[in-house]
Design a protein around this motif. Sequence first.
Motif, PDB file in Angstrom:
ATOM      1  N   UNK A 158       0.824  -1.201   0.000  1.00 16.07           N
ATOM      2  CA  UNK A 158       0.000   0.000   0.000  1.00 16.07           C
ATOM      3  C   UNK A 158       0.865   1.260   0.000  1.00 16.07           C
ATOM      4  N   UNK A 159       1.945   1.224   0.774  1.00 13.01           N
ATOM      5  CA  UNK A 159       2.829   2.388   0.861  1.00 13.01           C
ATOM      6  C   UNK A 159       3.505   2.674  -0.474  1.00 13.01           C
ATOM      7  N   UNK A 160       3.969   1.627  -1.144  1.00  7.90           N
ATOM      8  CA  UNK A 160       4.597   1.831  -2.458  1.00  7.90           C
ATOM      9  C   UNK A 160       3.602   2.363  -3.477  1.00  7.90           C
ATOM     10  N   UNK A 161       2.368   1.875  -3.427  1.00  3.53           N
ATOM     11  CA  UNK A 161       1.345   2.385  -4.349  1.00  3.53           C
ATOM     12  C   UNK A 161       1.090   3.871  -4.092  1.00  3.53           C
ATOM     13  N   UNK A 199       3.301   6.018  -2.879  1.00  2.00           N
ATOM     14  CA  UNK A 199       4.464   6.712  -3.429  1.00  2.00           C
ATOM     15  C   UNK A 199       4.353   6.837  -4.946  1.00  2.00           C
ATOM     16  N   UNK A 200       3.954   5.763  -5.609  1.00  2.00           N
ATOM     17  CA  UNK A 200       3.854   5.773  -7.074  1.00  2.00           C
ATOM     18  C   UNK A 200       2.835   6.788  -7.560  1.00  2.00           C
ATOM     19  N   UNK A 201       1.699   6.838  -6.899  1.00  2.00           N
ATOM     20  CA  UNK A 201       0.668   7.798  -7.308  1.00  2.00           C
ATOM     21  C   UNK A 201       1.118   9.238  -7.067  1.00  2.00           C
ATOM     22  N   UNK A 202       1.799   9.475  -5.952  1.00  2.00           N
ATOM     23  CA  UNK A 202       2.259  10.826  -5.636  1.00  2.00           C
ATOM     24  C   UNK A 202       3.398  11.277  -6.542  1.00  2.00           C
ATOM     25  N   UNK A 203       4.179  10.340  -7.061  1.00  2.00           N
ATOM     26  CA  UNK A 203       5.367  10.687  -7.849  1.00  2.00           C
ATOM     27  C   UNK A 203       5.168  10.538  -9.355  1.00  2.00           C
ATOM     28  N   UNK A 205       2.484   3.094 -16.432  1.00  2.00           N
ATOM     29  CA  UNK A 205       1.537   3.765 -15.534  1.00  2.00           C
ATOM     30  C   UNK A 205       1.594   3.129 -14.150  1.00  2.00           C
ATOM     31  N   UNK A 206       1.388   3.926 -13.099  1.00  2.00           N
ATOM     32  CA  UNK A 206       1.305   3.339 -11.756  1.00  2.00           C
ATOM     33  C   UNK A 206       0.072   2.447 -11.662  1.00  2.00           C
ATOM     34  N   UNK A 207      -0.003   1.604 -10.656  1.00  2.00           N
ATOM     35  CA  UNK A 207      -1.135   0.684 -10.550  1.00  2.00           C
ATOM     36  C   UNK A 207      -2.455   1.434 -10.371  1.00  2.00           C
ATOM     37  N   UNK A 208      -3.532   0.813 -10.838  1.00  2.00           N
ATOM     38  CA  UNK A 208      -4.849   1.436 -10.715  1.00  2.00           C
ATOM     39  C   UNK A 208      -5.369   1.382  -9.285  1.00  2.00           C
ATOM     40  N   UNK A 209      -5.031   0.340  -8.559  1.00  2.00           N
ATOM     41  CA  UNK A 209      -5.563   0.151  -7.214  1.00  2.00           C
ATOM     42  C   UNK A 209      -4.749   0.846  -6.145  1.00  2.00           C
ATOM     43  N   UNK A 210      -5.051   0.476  -4.922  1.00  2.00           N
ATOM     44  CA  UNK A 210      -4.390   1.083  -3.770  1.00  2.00           C
ATOM     45  C   UNK A 210      -3.167   0.303  -3.307  1.00  2.00           C
ATOM     46  N   UNK A 211      -2.853  -0.783  -4.009  1.00  2.00           N
ATOM     47  CA  UNK A 211      -1.644  -1.527  -3.648  1.00  2.00           C
ATOM     48  C   UNK A 211      -0.974  -2.051  -4.917  1.00  2.00           C
ATOM     49  N   UNK A 212       0.293  -2.400  -4.770  1.00  2.00           N
ATOM     50  CA  UNK A 212       1.050  -2.955  -5.884  1.00  2.00           C
ATOM     51  C   UNK A 212       1.764  -4.196  -5.363  1.00  2.00           C
ATOM     52  N   UNK A 213       1.631  -5.317  -6.050  1.00  2.00           N
ATOM     53  CA  UNK A 213       2.350  -6.516  -5.620  1.00  2.00           C
ATOM     54  C   UNK A 213       3.862  -6.280  -5.660  1.00  2.00           C
TER      55      UNK A 213
END
Length: 132
Positions: free
Chosen positions: A32-35, A37-41, A59-67
């Motif tokens: 969740x934290x990495x997702x 960061x990805x959305x903010x950056x 593109x960053x992931x669509x959801x709220x987390x990234x595997x």
Amino acid sequence: MTCRELFDAAVRAVAENGTEACTEDYEERATYLLATFLHESATLDAIYRSANGLGSGTEPPDGVCIPLEKDFPLSDAFAPAAVYYLSAMLVLDENEEMSERFFALYSDRLSALRASLPARKERIKDCYPDPA
């Protein structure tokens, strides 16, 4: 580079020994934290890629987390900032002072990336119409 590699670097940075027992909670939260960061950056990454001729990227992931097994979708220049951000957020509840130091490193890294970008000409919005 994968998100798992960034997670492992963050765990080492906060001096955890990396055993499954001590990092199980970290691993769950890291997705969740990495997702976040990805959305903010993502916007800054697009500007960075454009300025350096690196193409559009992923593109960053669509959801709220990234595997954690996924590839890191931003430019490699953002990897250190991601590690600092992840380190800061993982220890926020346990060690506020350490978290603040990592967050300062994260902020400094993003500021350095912004400062490295060339200026570009853009239109500005007229917020003050002519009072005729």
